[in-house]
Write a protein that holds these residues in place. Structure first.
Motif, PDB file in Angstrom:
ATOM      1  N   LEU A   2      -0.731   9.295 -11.741  1.00 52.88           N
ATOM      2  CA  LEU A   2      -1.421   8.012 -11.606  1.00 52.88           C
ATOM      3  C   LEU A   2      -1.701   7.683 -10.144  1.00 52.88           C
ATOM      4  O   LEU A   2      -0.782   7.705  -9.330  1.00 52.88           O
ATOM      5  N   ILE A   3      -2.944   7.378  -9.834  1.00 50.15           N
ATOM      6  CA  ILE A   3      -3.314   7.070  -8.444  1.00 50.15           C
ATOM      7  C   ILE A   3      -3.801   5.619  -8.362  1.00 50.15           C
ATOM      8  O   ILE A   3      -4.588   5.169  -9.183  1.00 50.15           O
ATOM      9  N   HIS A   4      -3.294   4.908  -7.344  1.00 51.26           N
ATOM     10  CA  HIS A   4      -3.584   3.480  -7.188  1.00 51.26           C
ATOM     11  C   HIS A   4      -4.954   3.223  -6.562  1.00 51.26           C
ATOM     12  O   HIS A   4      -5.474   4.050  -5.825  1.00 51.26           O
ATOM     13  N   PRO A   5      -5.511   2.024  -6.791  1.00 51.27           N
ATOM     14  CA  PRO A   5      -6.863   1.715  -6.308  1.00 51.27           C
ATOM     15  C   PRO A   5      -7.009   1.822  -4.785  1.00 51.27           C
ATOM     16  O   PRO A   5      -8.087   2.135  -4.302  1.00 51.27           O
ATOM     17  N   ASP A   6      -5.918   1.562  -4.030  1.00 49.91           N
ATOM     18  CA  ASP A   6      -6.037   1.654  -2.567  1.00 49.91           C
ATOM     19  C   ASP A   6      -6.576   3.017  -2.160  1.00 49.91           C
ATOM     20  O   ASP A   6      -7.194   3.165  -1.114  1.00 49.91           O
ATOM     21  N   ASP A   7      -6.293   4.007  -2.992  1.00 45.27           N
ATOM     22  CA  ASP A   7      -6.700   5.363  -2.621  1.00 45.27           C
ATOM     23  C   ASP A   7      -8.129   5.689  -3.044  1.00 45.27           C
ATOM     24  O   ASP A   7      -8.670   6.697  -2.619  1.00 45.27           O
ATOM     25  N   PHE A   8      -8.748   4.855  -3.889  1.00 45.37           N
ATOM     26  CA  PHE A   8     -10.090   5.268  -4.309  1.00 45.37           C
ATOM     27  C   PHE A   8     -11.192   4.208  -4.216  1.00 45.37           C
ATOM     28  O   PHE A   8     -12.354   4.560  -4.093  1.00 45.37           O
ATOM     29  N   ILE A   9     -10.846   2.914  -4.230  1.00 46.17           N
ATOM     30  CA  ILE A   9     -11.916   1.901  -4.254  1.00 46.17           C
ATOM     31  C   ILE A   9     -12.805   1.987  -3.007  1.00 46.17           C
ATOM     32  O   ILE A   9     -14.021   2.138  -3.099  1.00 46.17           O
ATOM     33  N   GLY A  10     -12.171   1.926  -1.830  1.00 43.63           N
ATOM     34  CA  GLY A  10     -12.946   1.963  -0.579  1.00 43.63           C
ATOM     35  C   GLY A  10     -13.784   3.230  -0.474  1.00 43.63           C
ATOM     36  O   GLY A  10     -14.933   3.202  -0.017  1.00 43.63           O
ATOM     37  N   ARG A  11     -13.205   4.346  -0.919  1.00 43.90           N
ATOM     38  CA  ARG A  11     -13.929   5.621  -0.820  1.00 43.90           C
ATOM     39  C   ARG A  11     -15.103   5.670  -1.782  1.00 43.90           C
ATOM     40  O   ARG A  11     -16.173   6.191  -1.447  1.00 43.90           O
ATOM     41  N   LEU A  12     -14.922   5.105  -2.989  1.00 44.20           N
ATOM     42  CA  LEU A  12     -16.048   5.092  -3.931  1.00 44.20           C
ATOM     43  C   LEU A  12     -17.183   4.235  -3.379  1.00 44.20           C
ATOM     44  O   LEU A  12     -18.362   4.552  -3.548  1.00 44.20           O
ATOM     45  N   GLU A  13     -16.819   3.150  -2.669  1.00 42.98           N
ATOM     46  CA  GLU A  13     -17.857   2.313  -2.066  1.00 42.98           C
ATOM     47  C   GLU A  13     -18.638   3.130  -1.032  1.00 42.98           C
ATOM     48  O   GLU A  13     -19.866   3.105  -1.004  1.00 42.98           O
TER      49      GLU A  13
ATOM     50  N   ALA B  37      16.211   0.111   1.377  1.00 41.09           N
ATOM     51  CA  ALA B  37      16.526   1.355   0.668  1.00 41.09           C
ATOM     52  C   ALA B  37      15.462   1.698  -0.370  1.00 41.09           C
ATOM     53  O   ALA B  37      15.408   2.811  -0.866  1.00 41.09           O
ATOM     54  N   LEU B  38      14.597   0.714  -0.695  1.00 42.60           N
ATOM     55  CA  LEU B  38      13.522   1.017  -1.657  1.00 42.60           C
ATOM     56  C   LEU B  38      12.575   2.011  -1.002  1.00 42.60           C
ATOM     57  O   LEU B  38      12.304   1.917   0.192  1.00 42.60           O
ATOM     58  N   PRO B  39      12.056   2.960  -1.760  1.00 44.17           N
ATOM     59  CA  PRO B  39      11.166   3.935  -1.127  1.00 44.17           C
ATOM     60  C   PRO B  39       9.923   3.236  -0.590  1.00 44.17           C
ATOM     61  O   PRO B  39       9.328   2.413  -1.281  1.00 44.17           O
ATOM     62  N   MET B  40       9.593   3.512   0.658  1.00 42.74           N
ATOM     63  CA  MET B  40       8.372   2.945   1.242  1.00 42.74           C
ATOM     64  C   MET B  40       7.185   3.662   0.622  1.00 42.74           C
ATOM     65  O   MET B  40       7.149   4.883   0.584  1.00 42.74           O
ATOM     66  N   VAL B  41       6.218   2.892   0.148  1.00 44.10           N
ATOM     67  CA  VAL B  41       5.019   3.558  -0.362  1.00 44.10           C
ATOM     68  C   VAL B  41       4.146   3.831   0.851  1.00 44.10           C
ATOM     69  O   VAL B  41       3.645   2.919   1.479  1.00 44.10           O
ATOM     70  N   GLN B  42       4.035   5.072   1.216  1.00 42.15           N
ATOM     71  CA  GLN B  42       3.250   5.414   2.401  1.00 42.15           C
ATOM     72  C   GLN B  42       1.770   5.237   2.089  1.00 42.15           C
ATOM     73  O   GLN B  42       1.315   5.661   1.045  1.00 42.15           O
ATOM     74  N   PRO B  43       1.027   4.592   3.019  1.00 45.36           N
ATOM     75  CA  PRO B  43      -0.417   4.558   2.808  1.00 45.36           C
ATOM     76  C   PRO B  43      -0.891   6.012   2.885  1.00 45.36           C
ATOM     77  O   PRO B  43      -0.898   6.603   3.957  1.00 45.36           O
ATOM     78  N   SER B  44      -1.203   6.574   1.754  1.00 44.15           N
ATOM     79  CA  SER B  44      -1.399   8.015   1.695  1.00 44.15           C
ATOM     80  C   SER B  44      -2.614   8.423   2.509  1.00 44.15           C
ATOM     81  O   SER B  44      -3.657   7.807   2.399  1.00 44.15           O
ATOM     82  N   ALA B  45      -2.420   9.435   3.351  1.00 38.83           N
ATOM     83  CA  ALA B  45      -3.581  10.056   3.965  1.00 38.83           C
ATOM     84  C   ALA B  45      -4.197  10.701   2.747  1.00 38.83           C
ATOM     85  O   ALA B  45      -3.587  11.552   2.129  1.00 38.83           O
ATOM     86  N   HIS B  46      -5.410  10.271   2.399  1.00 41.43           N
ATOM     87  CA  HIS B  46      -5.869  10.434   1.019  1.00 41.43           C
ATOM     88  C   HIS B  46      -5.388  11.712   0.364  1.00 41.43           C
ATOM     89  O   HIS B  46      -5.621  12.800   0.831  1.00 41.43           O
ATOM     90  N   ILE B  47      -4.682  11.510  -0.749  1.00 39.75           N
ATOM     91  CA  ILE B  47      -4.067  12.662  -1.403  1.00 39.75           C
ATOM     92  C   ILE B  47      -5.097  13.407  -2.237  1.00 39.75           C
ATOM     93  O   ILE B  47      -4.800  14.415  -2.835  1.00 39.75           O
TER      94      ILE B  47
END
Length: 375
Positions: free
Chosen positions: A186-197, A130-140
């Motif tokens: 607030l945006i989590h690192p999963d959404d920006f670290i790889g892209r900044l690389e 029942a916890l909300p699934m954090v969807q791996p965001s198609a980059h928001i």
């Protein structure tokens, strides 16, 4: 505790009476439960609002492993409890496969199981489901927004305390980068670290983090003015810049932080390429008294080589091992042996992702030095 009747459970087991037993128990607690012995029927009955699947691994026609693969292909978002009479090792391997397939395994039931175990697994799993699934965001966010974030310094650090097990004292804090987006929050690192690389901007973020961390760590000083150790993550990309140690130490000194109070965390994965150059930089950091931590230890492939080559002072046990210690003998043994090996090599050992007092007790028994995590 009453559950909403909308929780739909689907059971597949080649023994019809097991399915009926599970269904009866689930319906008694107030769930809507369907059971089947047939894989085709199971796939037909599976809908997006199925919140929980109980799946038997050993079935004659189509085994549970094949079913997991199919569920992975369908990008199934339901939580899954694995049931099996086979050994624990097989169950653990199936669970690893499921994770690789992007599935959410929330528990396992070793057959034969008693009603109480089943009820406990059902209520716990449904709570998790029942916890909300954090969807791996198609980059928001767009790359343009990301470039602006670097220019306008929209990144902040959230600090997680590192606690010494023996004394309960906060001995350090790890600064974790978050992007404070003006509109999207607030945006989590999963959404920006790889892209900044990929965009070649990871070094810029690295220096933002260093400047922020070193200027803010003083706020955690205790009454006698002593600040805790500050741990910062550096991308392996930054560790190819020969000027890195000098610039880092000059920023520390400018902020009144002793380099010996700074730990740079390096992830195993990025260290393999250009090893000689990286080792040059790591050795110079140590000569300047900066401490080095091998982050996510145990998740990379060449971990023994890392330990042999890197002048590390600390080893961080990855949270994936810590969180499975209670259910997996294999993970428990790996944690214990990592701690022993770390100590024999003269390293401080810290466990990440500690969320329960039970995990803390196990780590204390195994002689781990420090912990960090939501607990």
């Amino acid at each position: 505790e009453t559950m909403t009747p909308t929780q739909k459970i689907l059971v597949i087991d080649d023994e019809g009476d097991v399915g009926e037993f599970v269904s009866a128990a689930a319906q008694a607690i107030g769930f809507d439960c369907t059971s089947t012995t047939d894989a085709t029927e199971f796939l037909k009955a599976l809908t997006p609002d199925t919140s929980l699947i109980l799946l038997d691994l050993m079935m004659p026609e189509m085994d549970g492993i094949e079913l997991l693969r199919l569920l992975g292909e369908r990008k199934c978002k339901s939580s899954i409890v694995l049931m099996s009479g086979v050994g624990k090792r097989v169950m653990e391997t199936a669970e690893q496969l499921a994770q690789v397939l992007g599935l959410s395994i929330v528990g396992h039931l070793q057959k034969p199981f008693r009603l109480a175990e089943l009820e406990e697994a059902l209520t716990r799993s449904v709570k998790l489901a029942a916890l909300p699934m954090v969807q791996p965001s198609a980059h928001i966010t767009s790359n343009e927004e990301l470039r602006t974030a670097i220019e306008c310094n929209e990144f902040v650090l959230h600090y997680q305390p590192q606690i010494e097990i023996a004394t309960g004292a906060v001995i350090g804090v790890e600064g974790l980068a978050r992007w404070q987006h003006p509109e999207r929050g607030l945006i989590h690192p999963d959404d920006f670290i790889g892209r900044l690389e990929k965009l070649g901007l990871i070094d810029e973020l690295g220096w933002i983090v260093v400047n922020r961390g070193l200027s803010e760590v003083g706020q955690f000083a205790n009454s006698d003015g002593r600040a805790p150790m500050l741990s910062l993550n550096e991308s392996a990309f930054s560790l190819h810049d020969l000027k890195f140690p000098d610039i880092l130490v000059s920023i520390a000194e400018k902020n009144g932080v002793s380099p010996a109070n700074l730990t740079i965390e390096i992830t195993e994965s990025g260290l393999i390429e250009e090893l000689s150059r990286t080792l040059d930089i790591l050795t110079r950091l140590r000569m300047k008294q900066v401490k080095l931590s091998i982050d996510d230890f145990g998740t990379g492939y060449a971990m023994m080589q890392q330990l042999r080559n890197i002048p590390a002072t600390e080893l961080k046990i990855d949270k994936s091992f810590v969180q499975n210690m209670r259910n997996s003998d294999r993970d428990r043994i790996m944690v214990r042996k990592t701690i022993e090996m770390g100590h024999e090599l003269g390293l401080h050992v810290i466990a990440e992702g500690v969320e329960t007092s039970e995990q803390l007790d196990l780590l204390r028994q195994d002689g781990c030095d420090s912990v960090q995590g939501y607990l």
